[in-house]
Scaffold this active site. Structure first.
Site, short mmCIF file in Angstrom:
data_model
loop_
_atom_site.label_atom_id
_atom_site.label_comp_id
_atom_site.label_asym_id
_atom_site.label_seq_id
_atom_site.Cartn_x
_atom_site.Cartn_y
_atom_site.Cartn_z
N ASP A 8 35.03 28.17 22.73
CA ASP A 8 36.05 27.19 22.35
C ASP A 8 36.90 26.93 23.59
OD1 ASP A 8 37.69 29.40 22.57
OD2 ASP A 8 38.59 29.21 20.57
N CYS A 67 35.54 33.17 22.87
CA CYS A 67 36.73 32.46 22.38
C CYS A 67 37.94 33.30 22.79
CB CYS A 67 36.65 32.17 20.88
SG CYS A 67 36.69 33.61 19.79
N GLY A 68 39.08 33.11 22.17
CA GLY A 68 40.25 33.88 22.60
C GLY A 68 40.05 35.37 22.42
N THR A 69 39.53 35.75 21.26
CA THR A 69 39.31 37.16 20.93
C THR A 69 37.84 37.54 20.86
OG1 THR A 69 39.29 36.62 18.59
CG2 THR A 69 41.43 37.27 19.54
N GLY A 70 36.96 36.55 20.77
CA GLY A 70 35.53 36.80 20.51
C GLY A 70 35.22 36.89 19.04
N HIS A 100 20.53 49.69 19.26
CA HIS A 100 20.47 50.11 17.85
C HIS A 100 20.52 48.95 16.86
CE1 HIS A 100 21.72 54.63 18.37
NE2 HIS A 100 20.72 54.27 19.16
N HIS A 135 15.97 52.48 13.71
CA HIS A 135 16.95 51.40 13.86
C HIS A 135 16.38 50.08 13.32
CE1 HIS A 135 19.25 54.24 16.10
NE2 HIS A 135 18.27 54.41 16.97
C1 RB5 Z 1 42.40 29.96 19.50
O1 RB5 Z 1 43.78 29.99 19.64
C2 RB5 Z 1 41.90 31.28 18.94
O2 RB5 Z 1 42.25 31.40 17.60
C3 RB5 Z 1 40.41 31.41 19.13
O3 RB5 Z 1 40.09 31.27 20.48
C4 RB5 Z 1 39.79 32.72 18.71
O4 RB5 Z 1 40.47 33.81 19.24
C5 RB5 Z 1 39.55 32.88 17.26
O5 RB5 Z 1 38.97 33.86 16.78
#
Ligand code: RB5
Length: 154
Positions: A8, A67-70, A100, A135
């Site tokens: 994203d 993304c921001g957090t994955g 695994h 596995h």
């Molecule tokens: C965007 O602000 C953020 O929500 C997105 O990159 C992601 O971390 C969502 O899981």
């Protein structure tokens, strides 16, 4: 090996860095979007889905999502039957996710890991091999959940 990439707006910069990093090692890297960090409506479910569908269709063998957090982008990818995407913030999990869990996609948070750690994570992911055996039976138990809900196995 052909690798599908997706991100994203929050993950574009790290995604482009990782594409170059893996291209230098001879991997074929294809970007499934998103492409513009300033684009309105630049959300994570679409690229997560596109990368997962590319793997399911055999267009690519593995995938990298950012993304921001994955988290959000991996959650979207995991909705595609037969796809196993995991969020990794360190190399040990990246290794085990293949050895695994036979994951095809590694997902990372650009707001969580820096470039060098992300490079170590993808290097570990792409140098790991599924161990099969007990596995494989467990991974098939995951696929059975999809079959139980009427989703065919990829
Ligand atoms: C965007 O602000 C953020 O929500 C997105 O990159 C992601 O971390 C969502 O899981």
């Amino acid at each position: 090996m052909k690798i599908a990439f997706g991100s994203d707006h929050a993950g574009i910069e790290l995604k482009l860095f990782l594409m170059e990093h893996l291209k230098e090692q001879g991997f074929e890297c294809v970007d499934y979007g998103n492409y513009d960090p300033n684009e309105r409506g630049d959300n994570y479910p679409e690229p997560g889905r596109k990368v997962a569908e590319a793997i399911r269709a055999g267009e690519a063998e593995r995938g990298v999502l950012v993304c921001g957090t994955g988290l959000g982008i991996s959650l979207a990818a995991n909705k595609v039957p037969g796809i196993r995407a995991c969020v990794c913030s360190e190399p040990y999990t990246a290794s085990m996710s293949v050895r695994h869990n036979n994951c095809q996609i590694v997902s990372m948070g650009a707001r969580v890991v820096g470039r060098e750690l992300a490079a170590m994570i993808v290097d570990t992911f792409f140098s790991s091999t599924f161990e099969g055996g007990r596995h494989a039976m467990r991974v098939d138990m995951i696929s059975q959940i999809e079959r139980d809900y009427g989703m065919e196995k990829a």
